[in-house]
Design a protein around this motif. Structure first.
Motif, PDB file in Angstrom:
ATOM      1  N   LYS A 129      46.983  53.738  45.150  1.00  0.00           N
ATOM      2  CA  LYS A 129      46.661  54.498  43.945  1.00  0.00           C
ATOM      3  C   LYS A 129      46.024  55.841  44.281  1.00  0.00           C
ATOM      4  O   LYS A 129      46.177  56.805  43.532  1.00  0.00           O
ATOM      5  CB  LYS A 129      45.733  53.681  43.035  1.00  0.00           C
ATOM      6  CG  LYS A 129      46.443  52.571  42.291  1.00  0.00           C
ATOM      7  CD  LYS A 129      45.518  51.629  41.568  1.00  0.00           C
ATOM      8  CE  LYS A 129      44.619  52.273  40.573  1.00  0.00           C
ATOM      9  NZ  LYS A 129      43.803  51.309  39.823  1.00  0.00           N
TER      10      LYS A 129
ATOM     11  N   GLN B 251      51.227  50.413  39.014  1.00  0.00           N
ATOM     12  CA  GLN B 251      50.306  49.774  39.961  1.00  0.00           C
ATOM     13  C   GLN B 251      49.086  49.192  39.240  1.00  0.00           C
ATOM     14  O   GLN B 251      48.584  48.130  39.607  1.00  0.00           O
ATOM     15  CB  GLN B 251      49.843  50.771  41.037  1.00  0.00           C
ATOM     16  CG  GLN B 251      50.944  51.195  41.980  1.00  0.00           C
ATOM     17  CD  GLN B 251      51.425  50.070  42.872  1.00  0.00           C
ATOM     18  OE1 GLN B 251      51.442  48.901  42.521  1.00  0.00           O
ATOM     19  NE2 GLN B 251      51.835  50.427  44.069  1.00  0.00           N
ATOM     20  N   THR B 252      48.637  49.874  38.207  1.00  0.00           N
ATOM     21  CA  THR B 252      47.496  49.374  37.440  1.00  0.00           C
ATOM     22  C   THR B 252      47.854  48.065  36.734  1.00  0.00           C
ATOM     23  O   THR B 252      47.027  47.149  36.661  1.00  0.00           O
ATOM     24  CB  THR B 252      47.024  50.434  36.427  1.00  0.00           C
ATOM     25  OG1 THR B 252      46.671  51.623  37.152  1.00  0.00           O
ATOM     26  CG2 THR B 252      45.822  49.969  35.644  1.00  0.00           C
TER      27      THR B 252
ATOM     28  N   LEU C  41      51.302  55.231  38.861  1.00  0.00           N
ATOM     29  CA  LEU C  41      49.919  54.777  38.771  1.00  0.00           C
ATOM     30  C   LEU C  41      49.779  53.713  37.693  1.00  0.00           C
ATOM     31  O   LEU C  41      49.093  52.703  37.887  1.00  0.00           O
ATOM     32  CB  LEU C  41      49.004  55.967  38.475  1.00  0.00           C
ATOM     33  CG  LEU C  41      47.508  55.717  38.453  1.00  0.00           C
ATOM     34  CD1 LEU C  41      47.018  55.237  39.817  1.00  0.00           C
ATOM     35  CD2 LEU C  41      46.779  56.989  38.056  1.00  0.00           C
TER      36      LEU C  41
END
Length: 165
Positions: free
Chosen positions: A27, A42-43, A39
């Motif tokens: 990140k 991935q979050t 992002l």
């Protein structure tokens, strides 16, 4: 039997925290390069792993409480250090000490990476706020000194966008 289950759960937690650390480290680059969509993906992955980590922690705490109950200890918390102190089998004790050390290490690295990412996000937001402020300043504003009694003093910024709201 329950000590082996606790050790297995700790192994699973360690593996999961390593996965979380990998995501947190990836990140950093996404924040720097402003890859918002990646992002976000991935979050979302991270949220799923955190939910799994919470489930594993609940399971470990229950197993630890059950172990303490089985051996006749009246310890209410499921703290790993207390568990290690109570174990008499040297092989399992060494295994639990190693897992404890590895967990502390990976959680420390995870905290550092998370703190760094939070700082990067804050800097990014500060830069955006600054940029918006530059775009929204009144170009007709007189940049020289004005006496405080003059009309309009204190209305320095006549912005269309309130960045503080």
């Amino acid at each position: 039997m329950s000590l082996e289950l606790i050790a297995d759960t700790l192994q699973q937690q360690l593996k999961l925290y390593h996965s979380l650390l990998e995501i947190e480290l990836s990140k950093k680059g996404m924040i720097i390069q402003n890859h918002v969509l990646q992002l976000n993906v991935q979050t979302q992955k991270q949220k799923l792993l955190v939910a799994k980590a919470e489930e594993l922690e609940r399971m470990r705490t229950q197993l630890t409480s059950r172990y303490f109950k089985d051996i006749g200890f009246r310890i209410r918390s499921g703290i790993l250090a207390e568990l290690i102190r109570s174990v008499t089998n040297p092989e399992i004790k060494v295994q639990l000490l190693q897992l404890h050390s590895q967990l502390n290490d990976v959680l420390g690295k995870l905290k550092e990476a998370n703190d760094l990412n939070q700082q990067l996000i804050k800097q990014s937001l500060d830069f955006l706020d600054f940029s918006i402020g530059l775009m929204m300043d009144d170009p007709n504003e007189d940049l020289t000194y004005q006496h405080p009694m003059n009309q309009g003093y204190g209305n320095k910024f006549n912005k269309l966008f309130d960045s503080k709201a």
